[in-house]
Design a protein around this motif. Structure first.
Motif, PDB file in Angstrom:
ATOM      1  N   ARG A   1       0.835  -1.210   0.000  1.00 37.95           N
ATOM      2  CA  ARG A   1       0.000   0.000   0.000  1.00 37.95           C
ATOM      3  C   ARG A   1       0.865   1.254   0.000  1.00 37.95           C
ATOM      4  O   ARG A   1       0.573   2.225  -0.690  1.00 37.95           O
ATOM      5  CB  ARG A   1      -0.973  -0.020   1.180  1.00 37.95           C
ATOM      6  CG  ARG A   1      -2.082  -1.062   1.011  1.00 37.95           C
ATOM      7  CD  ARG A   1      -3.153  -0.962   2.080  1.00 37.95           C
ATOM      8  NE  ARG A   1      -2.637  -1.209   3.424  1.00 37.95           N
ATOM      9  CZ  ARG A   1      -2.477  -2.412   3.964  1.00 37.95           C
ATOM     10  NH1 ARG A   1      -2.805  -3.495   3.281  1.00 37.95           N
ATOM     11  NH2 ARG A   1      -2.014  -2.536   5.200  1.00 37.95           N
ATOM     12  N   GLU A   2       1.958   1.238   0.754  1.00 38.72           N
ATOM     13  CA  GLU A   2       2.875   2.382   0.786  1.00 38.72           C
ATOM     14  C   GLU A   2       3.520   2.586  -0.588  1.00 38.72           C
ATOM     15  O   GLU A   2       3.666   3.723  -1.051  1.00 38.72           O
ATOM     16  CB  GLU A   2       3.947   2.171   1.855  1.00 38.72           C
ATOM     17  CG  GLU A   2       4.989   3.270   1.904  1.00 38.72           C
ATOM     18  CD  GLU A   2       4.452   4.634   2.330  1.00 38.72           C
ATOM     19  OE1 GLU A   2       5.070   5.651   1.960  1.00 38.72           O
ATOM     20  OE2 GLU A   2       3.422   4.702   3.021  1.00 38.72           O
ATOM     21  N   ALA A   3       3.893   1.509  -1.248  1.00 36.27           N
ATOM     22  CA  ALA A   3       4.494   1.618  -2.586  1.00 36.27           C
ATOM     23  C   ALA A   3       3.494   2.211  -3.573  1.00 36.27           C
ATOM     24  O   ALA A   3       3.866   3.033  -4.425  1.00 36.27           O
ATOM     25  CB  ALA A   3       4.985   0.252  -3.053  1.00 36.27           C
ATOM     26  N   CYS A   4       2.231   1.832  -3.446  1.00 36.91           N
ATOM     27  CA  CYS A   4       1.205   2.397  -4.336  1.00 36.91           C
ATOM     28  C   CYS A   4       0.934   3.859  -4.000  1.00 36.91           C
ATOM     29  O   CYS A   4       0.725   4.672  -4.902  1.00 36.91           O
ATOM     30  CB  CYS A   4      -0.072   1.566  -4.275  1.00 36.91           C
ATOM     31  SG  CYS A   4       0.051   0.032  -5.212  1.00 36.91           S
ATOM     32  N   TRP A   5       0.934   4.195  -2.714  1.00 41.35           N
ATOM     33  CA  TRP A   5       0.774   5.595  -2.318  1.00 41.35           C
ATOM     34  C   TRP A   5       1.879   6.435  -2.960  1.00 41.35           C
ATOM     35  O   TRP A   5       1.619   7.489  -3.546  1.00 41.35           O
ATOM     36  CB  TRP A   5       0.818   5.723  -0.792  1.00 41.35           C
ATOM     37  CG  TRP A   5       0.552   7.112  -0.308  1.00 41.35           C
ATOM     38  CD1 TRP A   5      -0.642   7.603   0.107  1.00 41.35           C
ATOM     39  CD2 TRP A   5       1.490   8.193  -0.221  1.00 41.35           C
ATOM     40  NE1 TRP A   5      -0.499   8.935   0.450  1.00 41.35           N
ATOM     41  CE2 TRP A   5       0.795   9.317   0.255  1.00 41.35           C
ATOM     42  CE3 TRP A   5       2.842   8.330  -0.507  1.00 41.35           C
ATOM     43  CZ2 TRP A   5       1.410  10.550   0.447  1.00 41.35           C
ATOM     44  CZ3 TRP A   5       3.456   9.561  -0.309  1.00 41.35           C
ATOM     45  CH2 TRP A   5       2.739  10.646   0.168  1.00 41.35           C
ATOM     46  N   GLU A   6       3.112   5.967  -2.834  1.00 41.99           N
ATOM     47  CA  GLU A   6       4.254   6.687  -3.414  1.00 41.99           C
ATOM     48  C   GLU A   6       4.137   6.780  -4.927  1.00 41.99           C
ATOM     49  O   GLU A   6       4.419   7.830  -5.511  1.00 41.99           O
ATOM     50  CB  GLU A   6       5.558   5.999  -3.023  1.00 41.99           C
ATOM     51  CG  GLU A   6       6.784   6.736  -3.508  1.00 41.99           C
ATOM     52  CD  GLU A   6       8.072   6.064  -3.090  1.00 41.99           C
ATOM     53  OE1 GLU A   6       9.001   6.054  -3.917  1.00 41.99           O
ATOM     54  OE2 GLU A   6       8.155   5.556  -1.968  1.00 41.99           O
ATOM     55  N   LEU A   7       3.700   5.705  -5.580  1.00 38.74           N
ATOM     56  CA  LEU A   7       3.514   5.715  -7.031  1.00 38.74           C
ATOM     57  C   LEU A   7       2.528   6.814  -7.425  1.00 38.74           C
ATOM     58  O   LEU A   7       2.760   7.564  -8.378  1.00 38.74           O
ATOM     59  CB  LEU A   7       3.014   4.351  -7.494  1.00 38.74           C
ATOM     60  CG  LEU A   7       2.938   4.154  -8.998  1.00 38.74           C
ATOM     61  CD1 LEU A   7       4.323   3.834  -9.547  1.00 38.74           C
ATOM     62  CD2 LEU A   7       1.976   3.030  -9.342  1.00 38.74           C
ATOM     63  N   GLY A   8       1.427   6.928  -6.675  1.00 38.44           N
ATOM     64  CA  GLY A   8       0.449   7.969  -6.969  1.00 38.44           C
ATOM     65  C   GLY A   8       1.010   9.362  -6.786  1.00 38.44           C
ATOM     66  O   GLY A   8       0.836  10.241  -7.642  1.00 38.44           O
ATOM     67  N   ALA A   9       1.720   9.577  -5.692  1.00 33.74           N
ATOM     68  CA  ALA A   9       2.255  10.909  -5.399  1.00 33.74           C
ATOM     69  C   ALA A   9       3.316  11.334  -6.410  1.00 33.74           C
ATOM     70  O   ALA A   9       3.263  12.448  -6.944  1.00 33.74           O
ATOM     71  CB  ALA A   9       2.829  10.945  -3.979  1.00 33.74           C
ATOM     72  N   VAL A  10       4.275  10.467  -6.683  1.00 34.34           N
ATOM     73  CA  VAL A  10       5.361  10.878  -7.581  1.00 34.34           C
ATOM     74  C   VAL A  10       4.899  10.973  -9.034  1.00 34.34           C
ATOM     75  O   VAL A  10       5.422  11.791  -9.787  1.00 34.34           O
ATOM     76  CB  VAL A  10       6.618   9.984  -7.449  1.00 34.34           C
ATOM     77  CG1 VAL A  10       7.185  10.050  -6.045  1.00 34.34           C
ATOM     78  CG2 VAL A  10       6.341   8.567  -7.853  1.00 34.34           C
ATOM     79  N   THR A  11       3.915  10.185  -9.416  1.00 33.69           N
ATOM     80  CA  THR A  11       3.413  10.306 -10.787  1.00 33.69           C
ATOM     81  C   THR A  11       2.567  11.564 -10.938  1.00 33.69           C
ATOM     82  O   THR A  11       2.563  12.197 -11.992  1.00 33.69           O
ATOM     83  CB  THR A  11       2.651   9.045 -11.218  1.00 33.69           C
ATOM     84  OG1 THR A  11       3.465   7.892 -10.960  1.00 33.69           O
ATOM     85  CG2 THR A  11       2.323   9.085 -12.707  1.00 33.69           C
ATOM     86  N   ALA A  12       1.876  11.967  -9.874  1.00 31.61           N
ATOM     87  CA  ALA A  12       1.166  13.249  -9.909  1.00 31.61           C
ATOM     88  C   ALA A  12       2.158  14.388 -10.103  1.00 31.61           C
ATOM     89  O   ALA A  12       1.927  15.327 -10.892  1.00 31.61           O
ATOM     90  CB  ALA A  12       0.365  13.444  -8.627  1.00 31.61           C
ATOM     91  N   LEU A  13       3.287  14.313  -9.414  1.00 29.63           N
ATOM     92  CA  LEU A  13       4.325  15.338  -9.596  1.00 29.63           C
ATOM     93  C   LEU A  13       4.907  15.294 -11.004  1.00 29.63           C
ATOM     94  O   LEU A  13       5.247  16.337 -11.585  1.00 29.63           O
ATOM     95  CB  LEU A  13       5.410  15.165  -8.542  1.00 29.63           C
ATOM     96  CG  LEU A  13       4.972  15.430  -7.103  1.00 29.63           C
ATOM     97  CD1 LEU A  13       6.085  15.071  -6.125  1.00 29.63           C
ATOM     98  CD2 LEU A  13       4.526  16.871  -6.932  1.00 29.63           C
ATOM     99  N   ALA A  14       5.008  14.104 -11.593  1.00 29.97           N
ATOM    100  CA  ALA A  14       5.471  13.979 -12.967  1.00 29.97           C
ATOM    101  C   ALA A  14       4.502  14.649 -13.935  1.00 29.97           C
ATOM    102  O   ALA A  14       4.920  15.259 -14.923  1.00 29.97           O
ATOM    103  CB  ALA A  14       5.682  12.516 -13.347  1.00 29.97           C
ATOM    104  N   ALA A  15       3.203  14.544 -13.644  1.00 32.82           N
ATOM    105  CA  ALA A  15       2.203  15.223 -14.474  1.00 32.82           C
ATOM    106  C   ALA A  15       2.434  16.730 -14.434  1.00 32.82           C
ATOM    107  O   ALA A  15       2.370  17.413 -15.459  1.00 32.82           O
ATOM    108  CB  ALA A  15       0.799  14.884 -13.997  1.00 32.82           C
ATOM    109  N   LEU A  16       2.728  17.222 -13.255  1.00 37.27           N
ATOM    110  CA  LEU A  16       2.985  18.648 -13.082  1.00 37.27           C
ATOM    111  C   LEU A  16       4.214  19.073 -13.881  1.00 37.27           C
ATOM    112  O   LEU A  16       4.189  20.081 -14.587  1.00 37.27           O
ATOM    113  CB  LEU A  16       3.176  18.932 -11.589  1.00 37.27           C
ATOM    114  CG  LEU A  16       3.077  20.363 -11.114  1.00 37.27           C
ATOM    115  CD1 LEU A  16       1.737  20.982 -11.473  1.00 37.27           C
ATOM    116  CD2 LEU A  16       3.280  20.409  -9.614  1.00 37.27           C
ATOM    117  N   GLU A  17       5.268  18.299 -13.793  1.00 34.00           N
ATOM    118  CA  GLU A  17       6.500  18.589 -14.551  1.00 34.00           C
ATOM    119  C   GLU A  17       6.261  18.511 -16.049  1.00 34.00           C
ATOM    120  O   GLU A  17       6.746  19.348 -16.813  1.00 34.00           O
ATOM    121  CB  GLU A  17       7.608  17.626 -14.152  1.00 34.00           C
ATOM    122  CG  GLU A  17       8.128  17.805 -12.755  1.00 34.00           C
ATOM    123  CD  GLU A  17       9.101  16.703 -12.346  1.00 34.00           C
ATOM    124  OE1 GLU A  17       9.579  15.950 -13.228  1.00 34.00           O
ATOM    125  OE2 GLU A  17       9.367  16.597 -11.143  1.00 34.00           O
TER     126      GLU A  17
END
Length: 155
Positions: free
Chosen positions: A134-150
């Motif tokens: 679950r933590e790995a999926c949480w991190e996947l969501g957060a960092v990919t959201a930041l990738a969208a921003l970039e």
């Protein structure tokens, strides 16, 4: 505002846990300026993908492959978005009872053919999701959201 598209096929409690964790990460208060759009794989359209700056794909591993629903999504969007979404960041999470390698390989092969760039290694979970999954999926969501921003660049 940047847009993160999450395309998923969620048919079991285990895949639901993973999707929920991805959503929590993508919608974390520290991630600002990103709209999160969630679509079931059978409902996602080329327009959804054309409006996205990054995408997270979620699927169960079914008989050594991605779900038929996610394959249908790819069949639907492949030609309409192939040129316009080259270089788009994508991430993937996969749940399987005992093996996820075929599902990962099939998704990554199609994504490569579309010219997408893998943002993170896939999160693969076999058996019941635990806190680490679950933590790995949480991190996947957060960092990919930041990738969208970039990827969206300055407004």
């Amino acid at each position: 505002m940047a847009r993160l598209l999450i395309v998923h096929h969620t048919v079991s409690p285990a895949t639901r846990e993973l999707l929920d964790a991805v959503l929590e990460g993508a919608r974390d208060d520290d991630v600002e300026g990103v709209e999160v759009q969630v679509r079931a794989a059978l409902a996602a359209t080329p327009s959804d993908l054309l409006a996205a700056d990054a995408v997270i794909l979620g699927t169960p591993a079914n008989i050594g492959y991605m779900s038929g629903a996610l394959k249908h999504f790819f069949d639907t969007v492949y030609y309409p978005v192939q040129v316009d979404r080259k270089g788009m960041p994508f991430s993937l999470y996969v749940h399987g009872d005992n093996d996820t390698s075929g599902a990962v390989r099939s998704v990554e092969s199609i994504a490569k053919g579309m010219g997408w760039e893998r943002h993170r290694p896939p999160v693969t979970v076999t058996g019941r999701p635990d806190a680490e999954a679950r933590e790995a999926c949480w991190e996947l969501g957060a960092v990919t959201a930041l990738a969208a921003l970039e990827h969206a660049g300055p407004e």
